[in-house]
Design an enzyme around this catalytic site. Structure first.
Site, PDB file in Angstrom:
ATOM      1  N   LYS A   1       0.820  -1.210   0.000  1.00  0.00           N
ATOM      2  CA  LYS A   1       0.000   0.000   0.000  1.00  0.00           C
ATOM      3  C   LYS A   1       0.856   1.263   0.000  1.00  0.00           C
ATOM      4  O   LYS A   1       0.381   2.329  -0.380  1.00  0.00           O
ATOM      5  CB  LYS A   1      -0.962   0.000   1.185  1.00  0.00           C
ATOM      6  CG  LYS A   1      -0.321  -0.171   2.552  1.00  0.00           C
ATOM      7  CD  LYS A   1      -1.392  -0.413   3.613  1.00  0.00           C
ATOM      8  CE  LYS A   1      -0.790  -0.710   4.993  1.00  0.00           C
ATOM      9  NZ  LYS A   1       0.005  -1.942   5.066  1.00  0.00           N
TER      10      LYS A   1
ATOM     11  N   GLU B   1      -4.175  -4.999  -6.101  1.00  0.00           N
ATOM     12  CA  GLU B   1      -5.370  -5.449  -5.385  1.00  0.00           C
ATOM     13  C   GLU B   1      -5.069  -5.864  -3.950  1.00  0.00           C
ATOM     14  O   GLU B   1      -5.878  -5.659  -3.045  1.00  0.00           O
ATOM     15  CB  GLU B   1      -6.017  -6.622  -6.138  1.00  0.00           C
ATOM     16  CG  GLU B   1      -7.341  -7.066  -5.573  1.00  0.00           C
ATOM     17  CD  GLU B   1      -8.363  -5.928  -5.596  1.00  0.00           C
ATOM     18  OE1 GLU B   1      -8.481  -5.237  -4.573  1.00  0.00           O
ATOM     19  OE2 GLU B   1      -9.019  -5.727  -6.626  1.00  0.00           O
TER      20      GLU B   1
ATOM     21  N   ASP C   1      -1.335   2.026  10.359  1.00  0.00           N
ATOM     22  CA  ASP C   1      -1.611   1.085   9.258  1.00  0.00           C
ATOM     23  C   ASP C   1      -3.003   1.348   8.676  1.00  0.00           C
ATOM     24  O   ASP C   1      -3.188   1.379   7.460  1.00  0.00           O
ATOM     25  CB  ASP C   1      -1.509  -0.352   9.789  1.00  0.00           C
ATOM     26  CG  ASP C   1      -1.874  -1.385   8.726  1.00  0.00           C
ATOM     27  OD1 ASP C   1      -1.017  -1.720   7.895  1.00  0.00           O
ATOM     28  OD2 ASP C   1      -3.030  -1.850   8.736  1.00  0.00           O
TER      29      ASP C   1
ATOM     30  N   LYS D   1      -4.155   2.677   4.849  1.00  0.00           N
ATOM     31  CA  LYS D   1      -5.142   1.986   4.018  1.00  0.00           C
ATOM     32  C   LYS D   1      -6.286   2.913   3.603  1.00  0.00           C
ATOM     33  O   LYS D   1      -6.715   2.899   2.445  1.00  0.00           O
ATOM     34  CB  LYS D   1      -5.677   0.755   4.760  1.00  0.00           C
ATOM     35  CG  LYS D   1      -4.641  -0.373   4.772  1.00  0.00           C
ATOM     36  CD  LYS D   1      -5.040  -1.510   5.683  1.00  0.00           C
ATOM     37  CE  LYS D   1      -4.038  -2.648   5.594  1.00  0.00           C
ATOM     38  NZ  LYS D   1      -4.147  -3.586   6.728  1.00  0.00           N
TER      39      LYS D   1
END
Lengths: 338, 338
Positions: free
Chosen positions: A124, A148, A219, A223
């Site tokens: 990411k 993905e 984290d 995202k």
């Protein structure tokens, strides 16, 4: 039919799960998509590189790794030269990255794309730090940059929006996107201390040795920034996400909440308010009437609010390293399917 | 750029919601997909047909319908002739069907495809009664037969499997697919009788005047048969689905279950057991730890078990007629996007 040469940059848990999945699915992919591939390069952190444009036996590579034996004819080329020597058409990237910068993955992905190779990344970091640049570079070279597995393992999130929601506008989202904190909060509901719950999460390989990136919401912030950047088309850095982790939640609060029939969840959300995108990560109490209530253990959820579907949720239950690997396999098939 | 002529077969709640959605999204679709269309035919049940290969003003057609005024130059052609006269490249079908046979939709869709027109259908009947035939016919004519709105309104279910899960094998599924019974069971939890709950569902336009197709599980059986036929590639007729509806559940049982912290849900499921696909519809008690527990009101859920993702769920919250219309719009863009 041409056989597509592919290479692995990074061969840790995810890379190896992908290798095993490719072996298992090779015949199906050939039959269903008329798509043949062979591995021509593997770059590891510890055992150096294996390069063979004629094709590497993946089973043998996995055996070498499990026995911790050096690869035959080990190379240690600079990564752009490794790509070139492998002659790979598709690069699978799953290396450790610095989430403050997305490096070194951003640089390696840029090199792969500049050389006209498709780049499939499980990270990411590059999405939040270089999505626009990498996507435009890919387009200019006639190749693809897909990722993905960067959010919610291999569950279709980016491809869902790209492929199945044409013409829809995503106006907001809410989700539980960090497995570690979700598992820890659940363990604490049974009376476990934060420290013991963290130790448990580390013991089963979910939490890292330094768990702060999970506990402080960082984290989750990365995202939600990735989702906003790609799906809501608003470039957002993790630093711009209003962020509160789970460290402020006391065992007493967890117990009180449980007695009310509710649970604490670390919720990510983003929404356009008066023309400005506001994103945040914060613990919330959710009741049994919420779809978030029974997202347990390492499962995750995201709910999209769109201008055509009021509330569309995707829930991923019980992910494994193979789940993440599947996201990369799906990207691979997207890249090359006719 | 060519402008694509399109026609409506059926112009009830869904057809009109689609018309309004097309008007609202016309500019976006043009800008994003370089896709222009004009309506050249509308066939209604009551007001006859309006055909104009030069283009019909959709706003005006909606006004006519709302005022219950006959269309200008009303036609009543046989449907295949209506298709031909409209010269439409894409047919949007949303007419009442007989679920025992899928007719008359199956015959009309066959005619459209035979004439080389794309067919987009909101009906599940043709899927369970003629999926293979219509799909092969479409392929042979170089056109598409799509039906996203046949199950779970406009939520991406068929396109999810087709577009975002390449190479994955769906091995089982579970879902709550009938809104009417879900709403009725929820109303009965508050002490309402079955009769009152049915009346309420009828009053808000969810249940039909004869609600038996919902209550006895038939509607759910048709939906699970459609999912099995398309997604698990096992042709299954609704008659082959083991079926029990909600009529056997007493208010006392609902109350007892509620006191246990559980709820009754009408659950559809399908799974390959020893090489044979078993599908069923039956009421189940679900606890707060189940993702089905908080699927409330007219919302719906399906959970897929695949060989690569252990449990992937899609939840659709608060659908409206526009939600169903969006599934048809998504099919339309899939059909014509470059």
């Amino acid at each position: 039919m041409p056989t597509h040469p592919i290479a692995f940059l990074g061969f840790g848990n995810v890379g190896r799960a992908l290798a095993r999945l490719l072996l298992r699915k090779q015949e199906d992919i050939d039959r269903e998509f008329d798509l043949q591939f062979c591995v021509t390069g593997i770059a590891t952190g510890r055992l150096g590189q294996w390069i063979d444009p004629q094709g590497i036996d993946l089973d043998r590579a996995l055996t070498h790794l499990e026995a911790d034996q050096p690869f035959p004819g080990r190379c240690d080329l600079p990564i752009p030269d490794f790509f070139a020597a492998s002659q790979a058409q598709v690069i699978f990237e799953s290396i450790p990255v610095n989430y403050e910068t997305g490096q070194p993955a951003v640089g390696y992905l840029r090199a792969a794309l500049e050389q006209g190779r498709h780049a499939i990344s499980a990270n990411k970091g590059p999405v939040v730090h270089a999505y626009r640049e990498l996507t435009e570079l890919a387009r200019s070279r006639g190749v693809q940059y897909l990722f993905e597995s960067a959010v919610m393992d291999g569950a279709p999130i980016f491809s869902l929006a790209r492929e199945t929601l044409p013409g829809a506008k995503i106006e907001g989202l809410r989700g539980i996107l960090n497995s570690t904190t979700n598992l820890i909060l659940e363990r604490m509901e049974t009376g476990e201390t934060l420290e013991d719950a963290v130790s448990y999460a580390q013991a089963i390989g979910i939490a890292e040795s330094d768990p702060m990136g999970d506990l402080d919401g960082w984290d989750s912030a990365v995202k939600v920034a990735a989702l906003c950047t790609v799906l809501m088309r608003v470039p957002l850095k993790p630093q711009q996400v209003q962020r509160r982790g789970i460290l402020g939640i006391t065992p007493a609060e967890i117990e009180q909440t449980r007695q009310l029939g509710q649970r604490w969840k670390l919720v990510c959300s983003a929404r356009v308010e008066q023309g400005v995108l506001k994103a945040r990560v914060a613990p919330e109490m959710v009741g049994a009437d919420s779809p978030f209530y029974n997202v347990s253990g390492t499962s995750s959820i995201v709910t999209f609010e769109t201008d055509v579907l009021p509330a569309l949720s995707i829930v991923e239950g019980n992910p494994t390293p193979e789940t993440t690997a599947y996201g990369m396999l799906a990207d691979f098939i997207h890249t090359l399917r006719k």
